[in-house]
Design an enzyme around this catalytic site. Structure first.
Site, short mmCIF file in Angstrom:
data_model
loop_
_atom_site.label_atom_id
_atom_site.label_comp_id
_atom_site.label_asym_id
_atom_site.label_seq_id
_atom_site.Cartn_x
_atom_site.Cartn_y
_atom_site.Cartn_z
N HIS A 154 6.56 -14.72 -10.48
CA HIS A 154 6.03 -15.99 -10.02
C HIS A 154 5.94 -16.01 -8.48
O HIS A 154 6.75 -15.36 -7.81
CB HIS A 154 6.93 -17.14 -10.47
CG HIS A 154 7.00 -17.30 -11.95
ND1 HIS A 154 7.82 -16.53 -12.73
CD2 HIS A 154 6.35 -18.14 -12.79
CE1 HIS A 154 7.67 -16.89 -14.01
NE2 HIS A 154 6.79 -17.86 -14.07
N ASP A 205 8.70 6.40 6.04
CA ASP A 205 7.42 6.54 6.76
C ASP A 205 7.65 6.88 8.23
O ASP A 205 6.93 7.71 8.80
CB ASP A 205 6.62 5.25 6.63
CG ASP A 205 5.34 5.28 7.45
OD1 ASP A 205 4.48 6.13 7.16
OD2 ASP A 205 5.23 4.47 8.40
#
Length: 236
Positions: A154, A205
């Site tokens: 949700h 990363d």
């Protein structure tokens, strides 16, 4: 006459083995029958006819209606997957009937850098910049996008998100912990876990130029509070 008496005894003693009653006492049952026999002797001036034998608990149990459920174990409700419909299809859970409550969740993960990458991070010498600072911001941003990233989550209003990082020199690792809070009808476990996962990916990363052997491990929920199921904490 004896059959009528037997039926009255059966009704009078049915509470000893009524459905839902887990245990009954044979002694108590026999006592009730003896008292009833005395009552019949007082009324008729003699004990019940011996041609049919004395009334005993075995007569009552033979004549009584079977109570199959009084000794049956309680039914256990099998856990079900709330995101699977009656036909097996994926579905978004309807939380409209739930009451709002304060909810929190804490999640964690570890990024195993290896010695070379760890020393560069600790000295803040990674070419892309402040690894831990950028990872914290990335985790916070990710928590707010959980509903867009996880199909059946949700979209909720978060009242607080935090991501903390700690260097573990012994394991050459970055330890990440994320916390999410909200007041609403559904939990924030996925928001906390998304926060630490994306923070870990951000560390990877920013450090991948130094090492390709970096691993993100142990992504897990540590605790949650609020909601229908109440509080939960991972056992240490």
């Amino acid at each position: 006459m004896s059959s009528m008496i037997l039926r009255r005894v059966t009704r009078a003693t049915s509470s000893f083995y009524a459905p839902g009653r887990r245990h009954f006492s044979d002694n108590s049952l026999d006592h009730a029958i003896r008292e009833f026999n005395k009552e019949m002797e007082t009324i008729f001036g003699e004990p019940p006819p011996t041609s049919h034998g004395s009334l005993t608990s075995s007569h009552v149990l033979e004549d009584a209606e079977p109570a199959q459920s009084f000794c049956s174990p309680p039914l256990e409700v099998e856990p079900t997957l709330s995101h699977v419909g009656s036909r097996g299809q994926a579905q978004m859970v309807d939380v409209s009937a739930k009451e709002s409550s304060n909810r929190t969740a804490i999640a964690s993960c570890r990024v195993l850098l290896g010695e070379k990458a760890f020393k560069l991070v600790a000295a803040n010498q990674i070419a892309k910049g402040d690894v831990l600072g950028v990872a914290r911001i990335a985790g916070i941003c990710a928590a707010k996008q959980t509903g867009n990233l996880i199909p059946l989550c949700h979209n909720i209003t978060l009242s607080h998100v935090s991501v903390d990082t700690k260097l573990n020199q012994k394991d050459f690792a970055v330890e990440i912990e994320g916390q999410a809070s909200s007041t609403g009808k559904t939990g924030v476990e996925m928001e906390a876990m998304t926060a630490v996962t994306v923070a870990g990916l951000t560390v990877y990363d920013m450090c991948k130029a130094a090492s390709k052997e970096i691993r993100i491990t142990d992504v897990q929920l540590e605790s949650k509070t609020g909601g229908k199921t109440g509080d939960w904490h991972r056992k240490q």
